[in-house]
Enzyme design. Sequence first.
Site, PDB file in Angstrom:
ATOM      1  N   GLY A 169       0.668  -1.271  -0.116  1.00  0.00           N
ATOM      2  CA  GLY A 169      -0.001   0.166   0.082  1.00  0.00           C
ATOM      3  C   GLY A 169       0.862   1.046  -0.090  1.00  0.00           C
TER       4      GLY A 169
ATOM      5  N   HIS B 286      -1.381   4.832   7.083  1.00  0.00           N
ATOM      6  CA  HIS B 286      -2.200   3.682   7.334  1.00  0.00           C
ATOM      7  C   HIS B 286      -3.431   4.195   7.467  1.00  0.00           C
ATOM      8  CE1 HIS B 286       1.581   1.732   8.436  1.00  0.00           C
ATOM      9  NE2 HIS B 286       1.291   1.403   7.305  1.00  0.00           N
TER      10      HIS B 286
ATOM     11  N   ASP C 245     -15.356  21.647 -22.210  1.00  0.00           N
ATOM     12  CA  ASP C 245     -14.572  21.233 -20.727  1.00  0.00           C
ATOM     13  C   ASP C 245     -14.820  22.814 -19.626  1.00  0.00           C
ATOM     14  OD1 ASP C 245     -13.035  23.243 -21.809  1.00  0.00           O
ATOM     15  OD2 ASP C 245     -11.068  22.239 -21.699  1.00  0.00           O
ATOM     16  N   GLY C 246     -15.656  23.521 -20.022  1.00  0.00           N
ATOM     17  CA  GLY C 246     -16.077  24.533 -18.900  1.00  0.00           C
ATOM     18  C   GLY C 246     -15.030  25.724 -18.801  1.00  0.00           C
TER      19      GLY C 246
END
Length: 601
Positions: free
Chosen positions: A59, A230, A426-427
Amino acid sequence: MTLTKSWKYDEGEDIVLTQLQGLVAANPYVRLIPSEKVVFNPHSDTKEKIAVVSGGGAGHEPLHGGFVGENLLDAAVSGHIFASPSTKQIMAAIKTKSDKKKGTIIVVKNYTGDVLHFGLVAERAKSEGYNVELVAVSDDVAVGRQQNRMVGRRGLAGTAIVHKVLGAATAATAGNTKATLKEVSELGVTVNENLATLAASLDRTSVPGKGEQEIEFNAVDEAELGLGIHNEPGTKLKPIPGLSDLIKDMLYKLTSPEDKDRHYVDFDLESDDYVLVINNIGGTSSFELYAITEHVIKLLPFKKAPKRVLVSDFVTSFNSPGFSISLLNLSNIDKKNVHFKSSDVLDFLDAPTNAPGWKPKTYAAKYWDEGSKKRCDVESPMKNESVVTSDLKIDPKTFESQLTNALNNLLKEEPKVTHYDTLVGDGDCGETLAAGANSILKALKDDSEFKKHLSDPVATLYTITELVEDSMGGTSGGLYSIFLTALVQNLKSAKEVDTKTMGDALYQALHNGLFKYTKARVGGRTMVDTLQPFIDTLHETGDLQTAVDAAKNGCEKTKELDATFGRSSYVNKSDLEAEGGIPDPGAVGLLALIEGYVSSV
């Protein structure tokens, strides 16, 4: 609680093993022991060098397997997500790469499970005749001594620095009896003792492979300081502070001796040499990571520039959108009675490696030394470019009034343009056009040189082109810049300024200028549906109002057109038909400019 999601993997799949297999598939230099989740370097000769072995829970990639390679780790072992590997796995890593005589350094992050499992293996290995030293990394300054007296500081991004220093140190001293196992391990301990790390993040992380998960994310306007890797919580920051304010606070906590409970590393801000490490905790884009780096460098409290600046995803927590700052005090290393000096540490950090997780590039020390003396910014060769001028004359007050009216009319229409572009693009079309308009208005107000040239249409258009190039990005900025550049070139050859001359120059700028660089034409649902009818009609008729009517008609027709160019070409036709038909945002913006200019003629 917030519901999050991840990709769905095969039922019963060991996702940790899967990612290790993918790592090795993309790295032919290393090998994998699947049953023990051990990645090792088969090419490092640990009969000649001290082995460096590390590991921990998954992780945090590229930690640990991504750091196996030359001048780095000899072997790395992975446990389950956020969980220490078993003693059996760790022993497999040691037996795969360790020579009993040369010895092994085990590097572990200072977490209870890791220290227990790796420590137990170290003792077992010693009982079997292995020569082993253990270095526990604990660089976090967020946890105070009183808060966690039993466990101590956590191991964060500094772990990667210890890996690199020890990996390169053992390679550099291979076959050299002058550096013993004890001396090299003491270097690791000394480096750790002079590392300080503090992390900040906008949010927690989600774990892949679990499908939909309920995670207690931060509130919308909330961040955390001093969080762990974590999902351990830190101190809540609400509202989210400005980046400079946050970094000032982080640097103060890293270097100031005033907080006795959290002051772990002494820094002399006037004289110490140091290394700066900016770590991506997982979900921060490269764009923002380098912007954060510049903020940190500008706010560093040291008199000296850092000896090295290392920026990468070193130790992550999946997709946590945060970063950490680490400082390694080099000067303190020189004060210790150890075999190695700070210059050696820099050499070890600079040593090239083929480990895929170590991404900082290797540069010769002289380049770092040159960069530390002064900023490496170089003045643009365009700075002293002279404005293109002509002998053409126009009434400056009238032109300024018309130009200002056009730009203000565009700004008035910007919310509408932005709304349309949010639906079909896309604004950012409205914001892009507004940025260009505001830069020109600012120059009209503040730039005396610009105002001085308003009587010369060529010089004025040349300056406007530069302003547009500097302030407008994206496709719109490029199209406007090309067109205006071509218009300047064609207008330079004119003898006078009248409707016919401008019509001819505009026509040439469009057909022999802009059209060389874009395939957009009338009917393609772009700004050209406004621009081309206006220019072609003016060129043919010489009548300004007729040309404006043609531009308005062309813009209106975009409601009915299928998009063949630009971002709208990726939008479903049904979306373009919403609200009774949506006109092209770029065409609407250009029409606002034209109508604003002509209305004051």
